[in-house]
Structure formats: structure tokens, C-alpha cells
Design a protein around this motif. Structure first.
Motif, PDB file in Angstrom:
ATOM      1  N   GLN A  99      11.443  32.288  46.878  1.00 54.95           N
ATOM      2  CA  GLN A  99      10.154  32.940  46.695  1.00 54.95           C
ATOM      3  C   GLN A  99       9.308  32.284  45.608  1.00 54.95           C
ATOM      4  N   LEU A 100       9.821  31.228  44.974  1.00 54.03           N
ATOM      5  CA  LEU A 100       9.016  30.455  44.036  1.00 54.03           C
ATOM      6  C   LEU A 100       8.092  29.468  44.739  1.00 54.03           C
ATOM      7  N   ARG A 200       5.865  20.297  41.484  1.00 51.53           N
ATOM      8  CA  ARG A 200       6.332  21.663  41.238  1.00 51.53           C
ATOM      9  C   ARG A 200       7.594  21.981  42.040  1.00 51.53           C
ATOM     10  N   LEU A 201       7.721  21.423  43.245  1.00 59.08           N
ATOM     11  CA  LEU A 201       8.944  21.639  44.032  1.00 59.08           C
ATOM     12  C   LEU A 201      10.140  20.985  43.351  1.00 59.08           C
ATOM     13  N   VAL A 202       9.947  19.801  42.810  1.00 57.99           N
ATOM     14  CA  VAL A 202      11.016  19.146  42.055  1.00 57.99           C
ATOM     15  C   VAL A 202      11.401  20.010  40.859  1.00 57.99           C
ATOM     16  N   GLU A 203      10.383  20.593  40.223  1.00 57.58           N
ATOM     17  CA  GLU A 203      10.615  21.412  39.045  1.00 57.58           C
ATOM     18  C   GLU A 203      11.460  22.638  39.362  1.00 57.58           C
ATOM     19  N   ILE A 204      11.108  23.365  40.424  1.00 55.69           N
ATOM     20  CA  ILE A 204      11.832  24.606  40.715  1.00 55.69           C
ATOM     21  C   ILE A 204      13.229  24.355  41.274  1.00 55.69           C
ATOM     22  N   GLU A 207      17.616  23.669  37.176  1.00 57.45           N
ATOM     23  CA  GLU A 207      17.792  24.786  36.251  1.00 57.45           C
ATOM     24  C   GLU A 207      16.789  24.728  35.112  1.00 57.45           C
ATOM     25  N   GLU A 208      16.632  23.552  34.515  1.00 59.31           N
ATOM     26  CA  GLU A 208      15.715  23.419  33.394  1.00 59.31           C
ATOM     27  C   GLU A 208      14.271  23.578  33.853  1.00 59.31           C
ATOM     28  N   GLY A 209      13.975  23.039  35.027  1.00 55.58           N
ATOM     29  CA  GLY A 209      12.610  23.052  35.524  1.00 55.58           C
ATOM     30  C   GLY A 209      12.100  24.432  35.860  1.00 55.58           C
ATOM     31  N   SER A 210      12.968  25.327  36.337  1.00 54.72           N
ATOM     32  CA  SER A 210      12.508  26.656  36.728  1.00 54.72           C
ATOM     33  C   SER A 210      11.999  27.443  35.523  1.00 54.72           C
ATOM     34  N   ALA A 211      12.573  27.188  34.352  1.00 55.88           N
ATOM     35  CA  ALA A 211      12.108  27.870  33.140  1.00 55.88           C
ATOM     36  C   ALA A 211      10.745  27.348  32.704  1.00 55.88           C
ATOM     37  N   ARG A 245       9.429  37.055  36.340  1.00 56.13           N
ATOM     38  CA  ARG A 245      10.787  36.534  36.145  1.00 56.13           C
ATOM     39  C   ARG A 245      10.909  35.131  36.746  1.00 56.13           C
ATOM     40  N   GLU A 246      12.009  34.461  36.435  1.00 57.16           N
ATOM     41  CA  GLU A 246      12.216  33.110  36.951  1.00 57.16           C
ATOM     42  C   GLU A 246      12.342  33.074  38.468  1.00 57.16           C
ATOM     43  N   ASP A 247      12.680  34.214  39.085  1.00 56.11           N
ATOM     44  CA  ASP A 247      12.746  34.255  40.551  1.00 56.11           C
ATOM     45  C   ASP A 247      11.409  34.617  41.171  1.00 56.11           C
TER      46      ASP A 247
END
Length: 272
Positions: A99-100, A200-204, A207-211, A245-247
């Protein structure tokens, strides 16, 4: 891969244009594109072909007769006026991050609009807004998850480029690039959005990127810091939108405590 255009008289020119677009996107996953003149819904088309298409497939239409928003809402813009596209993704991240994808595309679009000189923001969960005599909607996003042997995500966007203008009969509180004084070719807009979307897809996916993605998203959110009413099928909730939230779920706080909102229609009541 470039899909042949049906109009034989100008297919060569269009194919050359598509090749140029793919050249601009060569460092992304978006390396296959199909351009059609009309469809009911680009999302629906990709959902039907989900098992056959590769990661990053792009479908662009000049006109949609049954464009869908959240909760099955219908909207339709005149042909050739707006940017209407969907992409198919083979997610390589954990399921709770699916859902990100919607906020990732929204954030990517906000960044492009800011480069054009507009003040843009994200209204949770799926609207891109610009500040022009108040916040007005310039784009909407719809993501769909298809459960199959190799699950895929389809995410579509309608971005108002040349419609509506002030004199047009259009949905309330909507605007377009041209109405904001910005004249852009829709293909140029598509390229810039997809370049950002790739990042942004690479980021999510990490683990580090989602934050870090969450912090970037919050900084562009018009919902965080607002008193909101969330319309849900099991009952409405009013309170202060205090976090995402991160999700991707929205955190709403009121006298009864905090509630995590996964889906629902958000109405901004006032800034806190």
C-alpha cells in the motif's frame, strides 16, 4: 518494446516518439510502453493482462470512458487533454508495503509539480493537490493488487493537464496544469513522474529506505496536522491526523485514543 499504433498513417512518427520516451526511461524498470487512443480503463486493461506482462509495463490512453477512482467512482475527461496511464509492477518487497505504492506515486508527482513552480501536496490516501485559491485536486491515483502465482500491482493515475479550465464543467475543487498557468506536454510530464517513481520504488523496497520515504511523505502531506473526518463503511471517525505509519496507514487521534486508518475517504475540516 514499443507496441504498434493502430493509425498506419502516423505510426512511424508515433513509434519514434515512443522510442524517445523509452530512451529517457532507460535507467528505470519502465521499458515497455503501449499507447492507445481510447479504453474504458487503463487499470482494468492491465489487470486483465496481468499474468502476461512484465514488470514496468506502461499503458497510456488518450481517453478513458470509464476511469475509476476509489470506491468505484467514475470520472471522464475529454480526449487528448490529460495524462491517463497505468503501470504494472512485480513487487520485490514485503506484502505489508504494497500500500506504499500509491503514496510513492503521489510523492513522485508532487516533486514534479514543485519543479514546475507549483505548491503541491498529498491528501491521504490518493489525491495530489495544488494550492490555487485553496487546495484543488490535480491528480488521483488508484492501485490494485492481483493475487496470482506471481502477484502483481497495477497503479494508475489521471493527471489534469489541459482540462479542466476555469470555464469548464468539471468536478468541484479540481484544477489542471494549464489552469495554473503551466503548459507542458503530457509525455514530458509522464517521463519526469516515472523517473521519480523509480527512485521511490527502490526506496520502499529496502528497510532503511521505507523510513526515509515516510519522512519525505509526511513533509508533503496536507492531511497531517489537520482535523479530519474519515468516512468508512463501518462508521465515520473524526479527530486529528497526527501521523502516517511506515505501512502507509493514517493515524487519527481523538478523545477515545488513536485509530489506524487503512482505507477511507478523508475530509479536511481545519488545520489543528
Amino acid at each position: 518494446m514499443v507496441t504498434q499504433i493502430e493509425d498506419k498513417s502516423n505510426a512511424m512518427g508515433k513509434n519514434n516518439s515512443m522510442e524517445a520516451i523509452l530512451g529517457e526511461l532507460s535507467e528505470t524498470r519502465f521499458n515497455k510502453i503501449k499507447h492507445i487512443s481510447e479504453t474504458v480503463s487503463t487499470n482494468s486493461d492491465l489487470v486483465l493482462k496481468a499474468s502476461e506482462l512484465s514488470d514496468g509495463f506502461i499503458l497510456v490512453s488518450d481517453h478513458q470512458t470509464g476511469g475509476r477512482g476509489r470506491l468505484g467512482r467514475h470520472w471522464e475527461a475529454p480526449p487528448f487533454k490529460n495524462l491517463l496511464f497505468s503501470v504494472l509492477l512485480h513487487p520485490n518487497w514485503e506484502m505489508e508495503r504494497h500500500q506504499l505504492v500509491t503514496p510513492a506515486l503521489a510523492l513522485s508527482t508532487v516533486e514534479v509539480l514543485e519543479d514546475f513552480g507549483l505548491r503541491a501536496s498529498i491528501k491521504w490516501p490518493n489525491d495530489v493537490m495544488v494550492e490555487t485559491e485553496g487546495d484543488k485536486k490535480i491528480a488521483g491515483i488508484l492501485s490494485e493488487y492481483i493475487q496470482q502465482e506471481n502477484p502483481v500491482l497495477v497503479v494508475g493515475m489521471g493527471l489534469n493537464n489541459r482540462w479542466p479550465q476555469q470555464e469548464d464543467l468539471a468536478p468541484p475543487n479540481s484544477t489542471s496544469l494549464i489552469a495554473c498557468g503551466i503548459e507542458k506536454d503530457r509525455w514530458e510530464v509522464l517521463i519526469e513522474i516515472l523517473k521519480n517513481f523509480e527512485k521511490r520504488l527502490v526506496e520502499i523496497s529496502s528497510e532503511e529506505g521505507s523510513a526515509t520515504f515516510r519522512q519525505s511523505y509526511i513533509s508533503k502531506s496536507s492531511t497531517i496536522g489537520s482535523q479530519v473526518k474519515v468516512e468508512k463503511s463501518d462508521g465515520d471517525i473524526e479527530g486529528d491526523a497526527i501521523d502516517v505509519r511506515e505501512d502507509g496507514s493514517l493515524v487519527v487521534e481523538n478523545k477515545n485514543g488513536t485509530t489506524l486508518i487503512i482505507e477511507g475517504d478523508v475530509i479536511h475540516l481545519r488545520k489543528v
